[in-house]
Scaffold this active site. Sequence first.
Site, PDB file in Angstrom:
ATOM      1  N   ARG A  73      74.149   1.231  -9.883  1.00 55.75           N
ATOM      2  CA  ARG A  73      73.810   2.193 -10.933  1.00 55.75           C
ATOM      3  C   ARG A  73      72.542   2.915 -10.498  1.00 55.75           C
ATOM      4  O   ARG A  73      71.662   2.297  -9.852  1.00 55.75           O
ATOM      5  CB  ARG A  73      73.525   1.487 -12.268  1.00 55.75           C
ATOM      6  CG  ARG A  73      74.742   0.985 -12.991  1.00 55.75           C
ATOM      7  CD  ARG A  73      75.572   2.126 -13.598  1.00 55.75           C
ATOM      8  NE  ARG A  73      76.704   1.616 -14.336  1.00 55.75           N
ATOM      9  CZ  ARG A  73      77.928   1.420 -13.822  1.00 55.75           C
ATOM     10  NH1 ARG A  73      78.167   1.719 -12.559  1.00 55.75           N
ATOM     11  NH2 ARG A  73      78.909   0.972 -14.585  1.00 55.75           N
ATOM     12  N   GLU A 107      72.898  11.026 -13.693  1.00 54.88           N
ATOM     13  CA  GLU A 107      74.188  11.626 -13.348  1.00 54.88           C
ATOM     14  C   GLU A 107      74.903  12.167 -14.590  1.00 54.88           C
ATOM     15  O   GLU A 107      74.708  11.617 -15.683  1.00 54.88           O
ATOM     16  CB  GLU A 107      75.080  10.602 -12.610  1.00 54.88           C
ATOM     17  CG  GLU A 107      75.451   9.381 -13.415  1.00 54.88           C
ATOM     18  CD  GLU A 107      76.232   8.364 -12.575  1.00 54.88           C
ATOM     19  OE1 GLU A 107      75.751   7.945 -11.515  1.00 54.88           O
ATOM     20  OE2 GLU A 107      77.342   8.011 -13.014  1.00 54.88           O
ATOM     21  N   HIS A 145      79.969   9.328  -8.081  1.00 52.84           N
ATOM     22  CA  HIS A 145      80.339   8.090  -8.797  1.00 52.84           C
ATOM     23  C   HIS A 145      81.850   7.819  -8.691  1.00 52.84           C
ATOM     24  O   HIS A 145      82.557   7.804  -9.704  1.00 52.84           O
ATOM     25  CB  HIS A 145      79.896   8.158 -10.270  1.00 52.84           C
ATOM     26  CG  HIS A 145      79.815   6.783 -10.901  1.00 52.84           C
ATOM     27  ND1 HIS A 145      78.939   6.481 -11.920  1.00 52.84           N
ATOM     28  CD2 HIS A 145      80.511   5.633 -10.668  1.00 52.84           C
ATOM     29  CE1 HIS A 145      79.112   5.216 -12.279  1.00 52.84           C
ATOM     30  NE2 HIS A 145      80.058   4.688 -11.537  1.00 52.84           N
TER      31      HIS A 145
HETATM   32  P1  NAP Z   1      78.929  -9.359 -10.838  1.00 51.49           P
HETATM   33  O1  NAP Z   1      80.116 -10.093 -10.320  1.00 51.49           O
HETATM   34  O2  NAP Z   1      78.381  -9.681 -12.178  1.00 51.49           O
HETATM   35  O3  NAP Z   1      77.775  -9.498  -9.716  1.00 51.49           O
HETATM   36  C1  NAP Z   1      76.476  -9.103  -9.946  1.00 51.49           C
HETATM   37  C2  NAP Z   1      75.554  -9.729  -8.913  1.00 51.49           C
HETATM   38  O4  NAP Z   1      74.221  -9.244  -9.165  1.00 51.49           O
HETATM   39  C3  NAP Z   1      75.488 -11.280  -8.991  1.00 51.49           C
HETATM   40  O5  NAP Z   1      75.461 -11.806  -7.706  1.00 51.49           O
HETATM   41  C4  NAP Z   1      74.157 -11.519  -9.698  1.00 51.49           C
HETATM   42  O6  NAP Z   1      73.514 -12.721  -9.309  1.00 51.49           O
HETATM   43  C5  NAP Z   1      73.338 -10.359  -9.192  1.00 51.49           C
HETATM   44  N1  NAP Z   1      72.206 -10.096 -10.090  1.00 51.49           N
HETATM   45  C6  NAP Z   1      72.227  -9.869 -11.416  1.00 51.49           C
HETATM   46  N2  NAP Z   1      70.985  -9.675 -11.887  1.00 51.49           N
HETATM   47  C7  NAP Z   1      70.156  -9.819 -10.825  1.00 51.49           C
HETATM   48  C8  NAP Z   1      68.757  -9.756 -10.665  1.00 51.49           C
HETATM   49  N3  NAP Z   1      67.950  -9.530 -11.709  1.00 51.49           N
HETATM   50  N4  NAP Z   1      68.240  -9.939  -9.407  1.00 51.49           N
HETATM   51  C9  NAP Z   1      69.061 -10.183  -8.354  1.00 51.49           C
HETATM   52  N5  NAP Z   1      70.399 -10.271  -8.454  1.00 51.49           N
HETATM   53  C10 NAP Z   1      70.943 -10.077  -9.671  1.00 51.49           C
HETATM   54  O7  NAP Z   1      79.234  -7.787 -10.899  1.00 51.49           O
HETATM   55  P2  NAP Z   1      80.226  -6.927  -9.981  1.00 51.49           P
HETATM   56  O8  NAP Z   1      81.590  -6.942 -10.546  1.00 51.49           O
HETATM   57  O9  NAP Z   1      80.018  -7.306  -8.564  1.00 51.49           O
HETATM   58  O10 NAP Z   1      79.632  -5.456 -10.265  1.00 51.49           O
HETATM   59  C11 NAP Z   1      78.275  -5.183 -10.002  1.00 51.49           C
HETATM   60  C12 NAP Z   1      77.894  -3.808 -10.536  1.00 51.49           C
HETATM   61  O11 NAP Z   1      78.454  -2.789  -9.709  1.00 51.49           O
HETATM   62  C13 NAP Z   1      78.403  -3.451 -11.932  1.00 51.49           C
HETATM   63  O12 NAP Z   1      77.602  -4.016 -12.948  1.00 51.49           O
HETATM   64  C14 NAP Z   1      78.344  -1.945 -11.935  1.00 51.49           C
HETATM   65  O13 NAP Z   1      77.106  -1.501 -12.436  1.00 51.49           O
HETATM   66  C15 NAP Z   1      78.467  -1.582 -10.456  1.00 51.49           C
HETATM   67  N6  NAP Z   1      79.735  -0.865 -10.189  1.00 51.49           N
HETATM   68  C16 NAP Z   1      79.701   0.402  -9.708  1.00 51.49           C
HETATM   69  C17 NAP Z   1      80.877   1.077  -9.467  1.00 51.49           C
HETATM   70  C18 NAP Z   1      80.884   2.477  -8.926  1.00 51.49           C
HETATM   71  O14 NAP Z   1      81.804   3.236  -9.229  1.00 51.49           O
HETATM   72  N7  NAP Z   1      79.919   2.850  -8.103  1.00 51.49           N
HETATM   73  C19 NAP Z   1      82.110   0.477  -9.747  1.00 51.49           C
HETATM   74  C20 NAP Z   1      82.107  -0.837 -10.219  1.00 51.49           C
HETATM   75  C21 NAP Z   1      80.918  -1.506 -10.446  1.00 51.49           C
HETATM   76  P3  NAP Z   1      74.118 -14.168  -9.719  1.00 51.49           P
HETATM   77  O15 NAP Z   1      75.459 -14.238  -9.045  1.00 51.49           O
HETATM   78  O16 NAP Z   1      73.168 -15.162  -9.120  1.00 51.49           O
HETATM   79  O17 NAP Z   1      74.192 -14.183 -11.197  1.00 51.49           O
END
Ligand code: NAP
Length: 320
Positions: A234, A263, A281
């Site tokens: 994000r 954005e 995005h």
């Molecule tokens: P996820 O499975 O919840 O993974 C998030 C990761 O971030 C986990 O490893 C978590 O650590 C880590 N994290 C959370 N808070 C943190 C902090 N304060 N410091 C360090 N690490 C932290 O989520 P996901 O499905 O991979 O998706 C991640 C994000 O990608 C979404 O929330 C979204 O914003 C973004 N996204 C973007 C697009 C796009 O179109 N560009 C599409 C989809 C998603 P732990 O495992 O230790 O809890």
Amino acid sequence: MQNGRPIIVNLIPSSNPAHPLLKRLPEIGAVFHRDRMNEKEFREVAPHADVLISASNLKVTDEELSHYPALRMVGDFGVGFDGFDVSAIARRGLRACHTPDVLSEDVADLAIGLLLALARSLPAADAFVRAGRWPNENFPLGRRVAGCRLGIAGLGRIGKVVAERARAFRMEVGYTARAPKDVPWQYFETVKDLAAWCDALIVVIPATPETHHLINREVLEALGPKGFLVNIARGALVDTEALIEALERKTIAGAALDVFEHEPHVEAGLLKLGNVVLAPHIGSATVETRDAMAELVMENIRLALNGQPLATPIPGTRKD
Ligand code: NAP
């Protein structure tokens, strides 16, 4: 209910009739698009709405929810839920779904694609050929990704898929997360330590108050003049002002961004720079994945309307 059919209010802009979810919602209920209703219509419909549909880039606030006293569920067409007031959803006892996993492959593909585009200057290479410069000039050398150190900030669902792809490219993987994982890659306590170690940093951490501007001046300095930054998480994760300054002064080598703080507005400072690759995005934006996301939201709506637990509830909302 309207004529025995559930009422669905949709907050996603309805200008795209081919949107895979908007196309399918009428299978379940009577659909009312927020952007096509005048205030009078909205005041008539909202009190009876069963389902509210939104997307991760839109806001679902407590105030918005207060318009729908009969609501049974909120659907998020996306995995991120930073625009959703999760505590208000939970307090109101509502079910809420999002779309994890089904988009991880596409977002990971884009992360690696952006890194390659940056390291090999693909947008500039394309422009170079089209401008007819090839016969008279040499295109500058790029950077090799094989053998480089890739730092993944956030080793969740998407981060792990990025790591698998990176290994296939023979990159060395390191990561940070809130806690170490049972994986064979090096864990770093902080994103700054990870940035200091790696050649390229891919950010894939959810936007929360704690992660706001996680990628700040210090982290960019640690990444260093040969370092690349790729943000597919994000816009809020990166301090854009600090990033533009680092790119202008070449204290980092380049950045590839799919997401932006304001954005779809992109800061003018970024548009002027040659050492950036920009995308609108599009992390999950393939036909196959958007269909899978629509299917998952449809499944969750059906479950909610039957009073059953959701397949993919937003963490922190009701699970029963
Ligand atoms: P996820 O499975 O919840 O993974 C998030 C990761 O971030 C986990 O490893 C978590 O650590 C880590 N994290 C959370 N808070 C943190 C902090 N304060 N410091 C360090 N690490 C932290 O989520 P996901 O499905 O991979 O998706 C991640 C994000 O990608 C979404 O929330 C979204 O914003 C973004 N996204 C973007 C697009 C796009 O179109 N560009 C599409 C989809 C998603 P732990 O495992 O230790 O809890």
